[in-house]
Design a protein around this motif. Sequence first.
Motif, mmCIF file in Angstrom:
data_model
loop_
_atom_site.group_PDB
_atom_site.id
_atom_site.type_symbol
_atom_site.label_atom_id
_atom_site.label_comp_id
_atom_site.label_asym_id
_atom_site.label_seq_id
_atom_site.Cartn_x
_atom_site.Cartn_y
_atom_site.Cartn_z
ATOM 1 N N LEU A 53 0.820 -1.204 0.000
ATOM 2 C CA LEU A 53 0.000 0.000 0.000
ATOM 3 C C LEU A 53 0.852 1.250 0.000
ATOM 4 N N SER A 54 0.373 2.249 -0.711
ATOM 5 C CA SER A 54 0.976 3.573 -0.689
ATOM 6 C C SER A 54 -0.169 4.553 -0.475
ATOM 7 N N GLN A 55 -0.140 5.235 0.643
ATOM 8 C CA GLN A 55 -1.213 6.166 1.009
ATOM 9 C C GLN A 55 -2.575 5.473 0.922
ATOM 10 N N VAL A 74 14.377 -22.211 0.840
ATOM 11 C CA VAL A 74 14.295 -21.552 -0.464
ATOM 12 C C VAL A 74 12.858 -21.101 -0.710
ATOM 13 N N ALA A 75 12.722 -19.897 -1.208
ATOM 14 C CA ALA A 75 11.394 -19.380 -1.568
ATOM 15 C C ALA A 75 11.442 -18.807 -2.968
ATOM 16 N N GLN A 76 10.303 -18.877 -3.617
ATOM 17 C CA GLN A 76 10.177 -18.269 -4.938
ATOM 18 C C GLN A 76 9.292 -17.030 -4.798
ATOM 19 N N LEU A 77 9.763 -15.966 -5.377
ATOM 20 C CA LEU A 77 9.026 -14.704 -5.397
ATOM 21 C C LEU A 77 8.402 -14.582 -6.773
ATOM 22 N N GLY A 78 7.113 -14.359 -6.828
ATOM 23 C CA GLY A 78 6.453 -14.280 -8.125
ATOM 24 C C GLY A 78 5.256 -13.366 -8.094
ATOM 25 N N THR A 79 4.615 -13.243 -9.228
ATOM 26 C CA THR A 79 3.431 -12.404 -9.400
ATOM 27 C C THR A 79 3.703 -10.998 -8.885
ATOM 28 N N LEU A 80 4.913 -10.520 -9.073
ATOM 29 C CA LEU A 80 5.283 -9.199 -8.590
ATOM 30 C C LEU A 80 4.938 -8.150 -9.641
ATOM 31 N N ALA A 81 4.152 -7.159 -9.231
ATOM 32 C CA ALA A 81 3.765 -6.102 -10.157
ATOM 33 C C ALA A 81 3.512 -4.811 -9.389
ATOM 34 N N VAL A 82 3.730 -3.705 -10.080
ATOM 35 C CA VAL A 82 3.489 -2.368 -9.532
ATOM 36 C C VAL A 82 2.521 -1.652 -10.459
ATOM 37 N N ALA A 83 1.574 -0.953 -9.880
ATOM 38 C CA ALA A 83 0.621 -0.166 -10.674
ATOM 39 C C ALA A 83 1.389 0.826 -11.540
ATOM 40 N N PRO A 84 0.994 0.978 -12.789
ATOM 41 C CA PRO A 84 1.742 1.856 -13.703
ATOM 42 C C PRO A 84 1.988 3.266 -13.171
ATOM 43 N N HIS A 85 1.016 3.872 -12.491
ATOM 44 C CA HIS A 85 1.229 5.240 -12.019
ATOM 45 C C HIS A 85 2.162 5.317 -10.812
ATOM 46 N N PHE A 86 2.588 4.178 -10.288
ATOM 47 C CA PHE A 86 3.584 4.157 -9.216
ATOM 48 C C PHE A 86 4.962 3.743 -9.729
ATOM 49 N N LYS A 89 9.069 5.259 -9.214
ATOM 50 C CA LYS A 89 9.088 6.081 -7.993
ATOM 51 C C LYS A 89 9.695 5.344 -6.805
ATOM 52 N N GLY A 90 10.354 4.213 -7.082
ATOM 53 C CA GLY A 90 11.013 3.464 -6.005
ATOM 54 C C GLY A 90 10.113 2.486 -5.283
ATOM 55 N N ALA A 92 8.749 -0.435 -6.338
ATOM 56 C CA ALA A 92 9.152 -1.833 -6.520
ATOM 57 C C ALA A 92 10.321 -2.176 -5.601
ATOM 58 N N GLN A 93 11.247 -1.247 -5.459
ATOM 59 C CA GLN A 93 12.383 -1.481 -4.568
ATOM 60 C C GLN A 93 11.907 -1.575 -3.118
ATOM 61 N N ALA A 94 10.968 -0.724 -2.720
ATOM 62 C CA ALA A 94 10.421 -0.784 -1.364
ATOM 63 C C ALA A 94 9.654 -2.090 -1.150
ATOM 64 N N MET A 95 8.896 -2.502 -2.156
ATOM 65 C CA MET A 95 8.165 -3.767 -2.065
ATOM 66 C C MET A 95 9.119 -4.934 -1.889
ATOM 67 N N LEU A 96 10.173 -4.928 -2.673
ATOM 68 C CA LEU A 96 11.137 -6.019 -2.593
ATOM 69 C C LEU A 96 11.866 -6.008 -1.246
ATOM 70 N N ALA A 97 12.152 -4.839 -0.730
ATOM 71 C CA ALA A 97 12.789 -4.752 0.593
ATOM 72 C C ALA A 97 11.865 -5.344 1.656
ATOM 73 N N ASP A 98 10.569 -5.020 1.583
ATOM 74 C CA ASP A 98 9.593 -5.598 2.515
ATOM 75 C C ASP A 98 9.536 -7.115 2.360
ATOM 76 N N ALA A 99 9.514 -7.569 1.115
ATOM 77 C CA ALA A 99 9.465 -9.017 0.854
ATOM 78 C C ALA A 99 10.687 -9.705 1.430
ATOM 79 N N MET A 100 11.858 -9.117 1.226
ATOM 80 C CA MET A 100 13.093 -9.726 1.732
ATOM 81 C C MET A 100 13.095 -9.780 3.252
#
Length: 160
Positions: A53-55, A74-86, A89-90, A92-100
């Motif tokens: 979530l963002s705002q 071992v884990a597989q990360l998949g179905t990763l997507a960011v809404a086009p208007h986001f 703006k960083g 995806a990197q924040a999402m991946l940091a949360d996932a990690m």
Amino acid sequence: MQRLANRDDLDAVYAIYMDETVVRFLGYDPMPLEQFSLIFDELLRSKAFFVHLSQEEIAGFYRISRYPGRAAHVAQLGTLAVAPHFQGKGLAQAMLADAMQTLEAMGIRRVELIVEADNSRGLAFYQRLGFEIEGRLRQFYKRSDEQEYIDDFIMAKLLE
């Protein structure tokens, strides 16, 4: 902020998933909401499908699949997507940091993902974050609106 997805997230996830710039790099071709709802229900049943979530708006999502038995680290990360208007703006990197963080808390030591060979933006993104290409799945992927099959790359990162 991330959280497990719930049934109320269907419309927002569907809108992101089916966006023409996103859907080409996810596992299904465009489809009506009713059909996607069945896929979404499966994602919810996995108890491993997260929305970011963002705002208070769903800005992206991803799924974590953990291997069983001797490969439980071992884990597989998949179905990763960011809404086009986001995008750009960083987020995806924040999402991946949360996932990690989530994965490390689960005791995961190795994270894998698959990226289409024609997704140069995705490949560059994951490589910047320390993922390495470990293999190529030849002619693994085919979009219904294209004639050619596409190779996928297996990428992985070891967590410390």
